[in-house]
Scaffold this motif. Structure first.
Motif, mmCIF file in Angstrom:
data_model
loop_
_atom_site.group_PDB
_atom_site.id
_atom_site.type_symbol
_atom_site.label_atom_id
_atom_site.label_comp_id
_atom_site.label_asym_id
_atom_site.label_seq_id
_atom_site.Cartn_x
_atom_site.Cartn_y
_atom_site.Cartn_z
ATOM 1 N N GLU A 174 -39.332 -4.892 27.977
ATOM 2 C CA GLU A 174 -37.907 -5.053 27.673
ATOM 3 C C GLU A 174 -37.062 -4.493 28.822
ATOM 4 O OE1 GLU A 174 -37.112 -6.943 25.374
ATOM 5 O OE2 GLU A 174 -38.478 -6.713 23.676
ATOM 6 N N GLY A 175 -37.593 -3.484 29.499
ATOM 7 C CA GLY A 175 -36.901 -2.922 30.662
ATOM 8 C C GLY A 175 -36.741 -3.957 31.760
ATOM 9 N N LEU A 176 -37.793 -4.725 32.009
ATOM 10 C CA LEU A 176 -37.702 -5.814 32.991
ATOM 11 C C LEU A 176 -36.640 -6.819 32.577
ATOM 12 C CD1 LEU A 176 -41.453 -6.399 33.884
ATOM 13 C CD2 LEU A 176 -39.629 -6.015 35.548
ATOM 14 N N GLY A 177 -36.543 -7.064 31.274
ATOM 15 C CA GLY A 177 -35.515 -7.966 30.759
ATOM 16 C C GLY A 177 -34.109 -7.468 31.075
ATOM 17 N N ILE A 178 -33.915 -6.147 30.963
ATOM 18 C CA ILE A 178 -32.603 -5.564 31.273
ATOM 19 C C ILE A 178 -32.263 -5.783 32.754
ATOM 20 C CG2 ILE A 178 -31.285 -3.411 31.424
ATOM 21 C CD1 ILE A 178 -32.846 -2.394 28.989
ATOM 22 N N LEU A 179 -33.251 -5.582 33.626
ATOM 23 C CA LEU A 179 -33.012 -5.784 35.064
ATOM 24 C C LEU A 179 -32.597 -7.223 35.342
ATOM 25 C CD1 LEU A 179 -35.917 -3.764 36.715
ATOM 26 C CD2 LEU A 179 -33.650 -3.027 36.002
ATOM 27 N N HIS A 180 -33.257 -8.138 34.654
ATOM 28 C CA HIS A 180 -32.933 -9.553 34.771
ATOM 29 C C HIS A 180 -31.454 -9.775 34.441
ATOM 30 C CE1 HIS A 180 -34.034 -13.763 34.928
ATOM 31 N NE2 HIS A 180 -33.383 -13.959 33.783
ATOM 32 N N THR A 181 -30.999 -9.101 33.369
ATOM 33 C CA THR A 181 -29.592 -9.182 32.968
ATOM 34 C C THR A 181 -28.670 -8.701 34.096
ATOM 35 O OG1 THR A 181 -30.354 -8.610 30.746
ATOM 36 C CG2 THR A 181 -27.995 -8.527 31.116
ATOM 37 N N PHE A 182 -29.017 -7.562 34.700
ATOM 38 C CA PHE A 182 -28.186 -7.033 35.804
ATOM 39 C C PHE A 182 -28.064 -8.052 36.933
ATOM 40 C CE2 PHE A 182 -29.871 -2.488 34.808
ATOM 41 C CZ PHE A 182 -29.025 -2.418 33.716
ATOM 42 N N PHE A 183 -29.211 -8.639 37.303
ATOM 43 C CA PHE A 183 -29.224 -9.514 38.474
ATOM 44 C C PHE A 183 -28.482 -10.822 38.210
ATOM 45 C CE2 PHE A 183 -33.423 -7.186 39.470
ATOM 46 C CZ PHE A 183 -32.750 -6.168 40.133
ATOM 47 N N ASN A 184 -28.217 -11.125 36.942
ATOM 48 C CA ASN A 184 -27.467 -12.347 36.624
ATOM 49 C C ASN A 184 -25.955 -12.143 36.628
ATOM 50 O OD1 ASN A 184 -29.530 -14.158 36.390
ATOM 51 N ND2 ASN A 184 -29.900 -13.746 34.220
ATOM 52 N N HIS A 205 -27.255 -2.797 24.433
ATOM 53 C CA HIS A 205 -28.051 -2.870 23.209
ATOM 54 C C HIS A 205 -29.524 -2.606 23.531
ATOM 55 C CE1 HIS A 205 -25.235 -4.131 20.099
ATOM 56 N NE2 HIS A 205 -24.677 -4.953 20.962
ATOM 57 N N TYR A 206 -30.019 -3.258 24.572
ATOM 58 C CA TYR A 206 -31.434 -3.087 24.914
ATOM 59 C C TYR A 206 -31.735 -1.688 25.434
ATOM 60 C CZ TYR A 206 -33.116 -7.699 23.750
ATOM 61 O OH TYR A 206 -33.509 -8.811 23.049
ATOM 62 N N MET A 207 -30.777 -1.078 26.163
ATOM 63 C CA MET A 207 -30.986 0.291 26.629
ATOM 64 C C MET A 207 -31.143 1.233 25.433
ATOM 65 S SD MET A 207 -28.423 -0.019 29.909
ATOM 66 C CE MET A 207 -27.980 1.699 30.149
ATOM 67 N N LYS A 208 -30.300 1.024 24.431
ATOM 68 C CA LYS A 208 -30.385 1.824 23.195
ATOM 69 C C LYS A 208 -31.730 1.590 22.496
ATOM 70 C CE LYS A 208 -28.702 3.723 19.239
ATOM 71 N NZ LYS A 208 -28.918 5.164 19.085
ATOM 72 N N ILE A 209 -32.167 0.327 22.447
ATOM 73 C CA ILE A 209 -33.451 -0.001 21.820
ATOM 74 C C ILE A 209 -34.604 0.726 22.518
ATOM 75 C CG2 ILE A 209 -35.142 -1.891 21.576
ATOM 76 C CD1 ILE A 209 -32.699 -3.659 20.783
ATOM 77 N N ASP A 254 -34.195 -5.217 14.684
ATOM 78 C CA ASP A 254 -35.510 -5.452 14.088
ATOM 79 C C ASP A 254 -36.631 -4.917 14.978
ATOM 80 O OD1 ASP A 254 -34.048 -6.739 12.160
ATOM 81 O OD2 ASP A 254 -35.143 -8.623 12.238
ATOM 82 N N ILE A 255 -36.368 -4.749 16.282
ATOM 83 C CA ILE A 255 -37.434 -4.284 17.191
ATOM 84 C C ILE A 255 -37.835 -2.846 16.844
ATOM 85 C CG2 ILE A 255 -38.157 -3.896 19.592
ATOM 86 C CD1 ILE A 255 -36.243 -6.172 20.425
#
Length: 333
Positions: A272-282, A240-244, A193-194
């Motif tokens: 959204e890029g910051l969100g992806i980094l957050h995912t990596f660090f988790n 998914h977010y990288m594709k978005i 949807d984004i």
């Protein structure tokens, strides 16, 4: 296309194992009191008794099509329904939410009066077992009802409020507008949807928003987004977010003269890029973590995020994290 015989509204519904929700969903639909409403139920390979429930309700709707397909995800199911739709306007509700009587009537009236491409209303977040008090999806102090705007003007207002949710189910679309632009949903992509909403609004000439709250969006503890994450689900989500982000960047390049006046179109990529980094660090497993961070750089998504971070604050937040990323890549195998 001969409009005289077209239904006013086609409601396109993707159903995957929706048995628990369909009863309420069909009650919401019947309460819309739109005489010539086409209902297109796309059963996306359900393994429960969704199909039986749909067939039980079919007699209640003069104009219901039921399409069965192998499970391919919500985007493909919506595309299947969209290809079959004949209505002047389209909606794509989610089956597990509640929409109030009068929602589609009011939005159709707005669409016809204003000759709109897209009409949007407000809704509420409702927490299961009232874990939190319900609140409007778009806070009233941030986004009030508008007159007729261009899609770009509304997108700018909506994104600038920092409270915008990219969702299809709060919208009604003029079918000829969607058809003219050949818009469809991206197969197999979560949160598609984004990019869909972003591009639809950049293309739309006439859009209007009402802050009336017609739609209750339920936040279930059992829903996908609230399951505990493991490294593999985090990797999947990051991809998914990288594709978005790549899609959002392509969209920005397709509408350069409009995006030029909407800094938030770039901001949403950086955010959204910051969100992806957050995912990596988790992530727990250093090898998987290094693999996906490497992919983030190799696919050019890091460059994309950095290029779209226009404020000093965003650059600062990304810059600090850049060193953590490099460290991950340099850690011994």
């Amino acid at each position: 296309m001969h409009h005289a015989t077209c239904p006013q509204l086609s409601v396109v519904v993707a159903v995957y194992n929706g048995a628990a929700f369909l009863e309420q969903f069909f009650q919401c639909l019947s309460a819309q009191s739109i005489d010539d409403m086409e209902v297109i139920m796309v059963n996306d390979g359900s393994t429960d008794n969704s199909v039986d429930i749909i067939h039980q309700w079919q007699p209640q709707f003069a104009n219901m099509k039921i399409i069965d397909q192998a499970n391919q995800g919500v985007s493909v199911a919506r595309n299947t329904g969209l290809a079959e739709a004949t209505g002047l306007y389209l909606s794509f509700p989610d089956i597990d939410d509640y929409f109030r009587p009068g929602m589609y009537r009011r939005m159709l009236d707005m669409a016809q009066t204003g000759n709109l491409d897209v009409v949007t209303c407000n809704g509420n977040y409702i927490w299961e077992n009232n874990k939190k008090p319900s609140r409007p999806i778009f806070p009233k102090d941030k986004l009030q009802s508008t007159g007729v705007l261009t899609g770009a003007q509304w997108l700018k207002q909506a994104l600038d409020s920092r409270k915008f949710l990219h969702v299809t189910w709060l919208n009604l679309y003029r079918h000829d507008f969607i058809r003219a632009h050949h818009f469809s949903f991206e197969p197999g992509l979560r949160h598609q949807d984004i990019p869909w909403t972003t591009e639809v609004l950049l293309a739309a000439d006439r859009v209007q928003y009402t802050d009336e709250q017609f739609y209750d969006y339920y936040i279930h503890s059992a829903s996908v987004s609230h399951m505990p994450d493991n490294d593999d689900t985090l990797i999947r989500s990051a991809r998914h977010y990288m594709k978005i982000l790549q899609m959002l960047d392509e969209i920005n390049q397709r509408y350069p003269e409009k995006v030029q006046h909407i800094p938030a179109c770039r901001w949403q990529i950086a955010k959204e890029g910051l969100g992806i980094l957050h995912t990596f660090f988790n992530m727990k497993d250093p090898q998987k973590q290094r693999m996906i961070v490497q992919e983030f750089f190799d696919t050019g998504v890091w460059k994309l995020v950095w290029r779209n971070a226009h404020s000093l604050r965003l650059r600062w937040r990304l810059g600090r994290r850049y060193f953590r990323l490099r460290k991950i890549l340099q850690s011994p195998a």
